[in-house]
Design a protein around this motif. Sequence first.
Motif, PDB file in Angstrom:
ATOM      1  N   LYS A  96       9.315   4.928  -8.026  1.00  0.00           N
ATOM      2  CA  LYS A  96       9.011   4.065  -6.886  1.00  0.00           C
ATOM      3  C   LYS A  96       9.135   2.603  -7.312  1.00  0.00           C
ATOM      4  O   LYS A  96       8.604   2.216  -8.358  1.00  0.00           O
ATOM      5  N   ASP A  98       8.908  -1.367  -5.520  1.00  0.00           N
ATOM      6  CA  ASP A  98       8.749  -2.302  -4.399  1.00  0.00           C
ATOM      7  C   ASP A  98       9.434  -3.607  -4.781  1.00  0.00           C
ATOM      8  O   ASP A  98       9.087  -4.223  -5.800  1.00  0.00           O
ATOM      9  N   TYR A  99      10.402  -4.028  -3.980  1.00  0.00           N
ATOM     10  CA  TYR A  99      11.175  -5.223  -4.310  1.00  0.00           C
ATOM     11  C   TYR A  99      11.405  -6.090  -3.071  1.00  0.00           C
ATOM     12  O   TYR A  99      11.303  -5.629  -1.935  1.00  0.00           O
ATOM     13  N   ARG A 100      11.723  -7.341  -3.319  1.00  0.00           N
ATOM     14  CA  ARG A 100      12.237  -8.197  -2.254  1.00  0.00           C
ATOM     15  C   ARG A 100      13.295  -9.126  -2.849  1.00  0.00           C
ATOM     16  O   ARG A 100      13.138  -9.661  -3.948  1.00  0.00           O
ATOM     17  N   TRP A 189       9.962  -7.292   1.981  1.00  0.00           N
ATOM     18  CA  TRP A 189       9.616  -6.287   0.996  1.00  0.00           C
ATOM     19  C   TRP A 189      10.156  -4.924   1.415  1.00  0.00           C
ATOM     20  O   TRP A 189      10.058  -4.536   2.587  1.00  0.00           O
ATOM     21  N   HIS A 191      10.392  -0.710   0.111  1.00  0.00           N
ATOM     22  CA  HIS A 191       9.891   0.343  -0.779  1.00  0.00           C
ATOM     23  C   HIS A 191      11.027   1.320  -1.048  1.00  0.00           C
ATOM     24  O   HIS A 191      11.488   2.025  -0.139  1.00  0.00           O
ATOM     25  N   ASN A 207      11.996   3.198   2.291  1.00  0.00           N
ATOM     26  CA  ASN A 207      10.909   3.145   3.277  1.00  0.00           C
ATOM     27  C   ASN A 207      10.656   4.505   3.922  1.00  0.00           C
ATOM     28  O   ASN A 207      10.466   4.617   5.136  1.00  0.00           O
ATOM     29  N   ARG A 256       6.034  -3.636  -7.911  1.00  0.00           N
ATOM     30  CA  ARG A 256       5.595  -2.345  -8.434  1.00  0.00           C
ATOM     31  C   ARG A 256       6.785  -1.560  -8.965  1.00  0.00           C
ATOM     32  O   ARG A 256       7.843  -1.504  -8.324  1.00  0.00           O
TER      33      ARG A 256
END
Length: 268
Positions: A96, A98-100, A189, A191, A207, A256
């Motif tokens: 997993k 989490d990025y932007r 963001w 996922h 997502n 994350r």
Amino acid sequence: MAFNLTPRWALVLIVSACSFAPHLKPDANPWIELFNGKDIRDWIVKINHHPAGVNFGNTFRVEDGMIKVRYDQYGDFNDQFGHLYYKTPYSYYHLKVDYRITGEFLKSAPEYAIRNSGVMMHSQDPRTMKVDQDWPISVELQFLAGLDDGAPRPTGCMCSPGTDVVYEGKIDPRHCITSSAKTYKLNEWVHAEAIVLGDSMITHIINGDTVLRYYKPQIGGGVVHNYDPAIKKDGQLLHSGFIALQSEGQPVDFRRVAIRELPVPKGK
């Protein structure tokens, strides 16, 4: 090496993948946070034109509880593609991230890298890369953000530096395969998940939606340059490898990175 993956065999792989986790106790495969929110001491930097372990320009840094990719200490980009590798290789796992994608693109980087990043899977050990090797031999879960033209630009695609994958029953000749994901904006963001089953099957999830699935990741293809020929053994299936976050001219934040190992089938 060529594969003819019939629909029947594809179904067998999918059913096998789905059968792993339900038989585990809840605490048998806990989530492990690869990024501790404080530092990157458990990670290895490799940037093109620099030896492994040299974090040129402080490209990868931890600020505000995030891993940030930045280029404010760069002059010309000079093809200094970089990757941040977790110290341990993995084979069967659920990942997993989490990025932007954010900030201003470094204009001296290649145009295709605009609002583009990713996470590499089944990567070669960064310490086996030559100083001037641009990309690791790996399979990429590619992260894209929409451009200002408003055209669709799905994230969660697959790119294959120095590798091949089986897609829709045969080895796909394309370097990148587009996913069915939505287009996400700059600063949004996202996922992302990957379910990686050794050399059998890899699934991309964005997502919560499954957006791409392919099979038999293996060494092959082109794109990667200045590699050690002893490492690039075309046709060799990729059963395991390192996980790495990418830098290629576009600022990106990772808040994350977590993994849950999955059981390895008998005989693997």
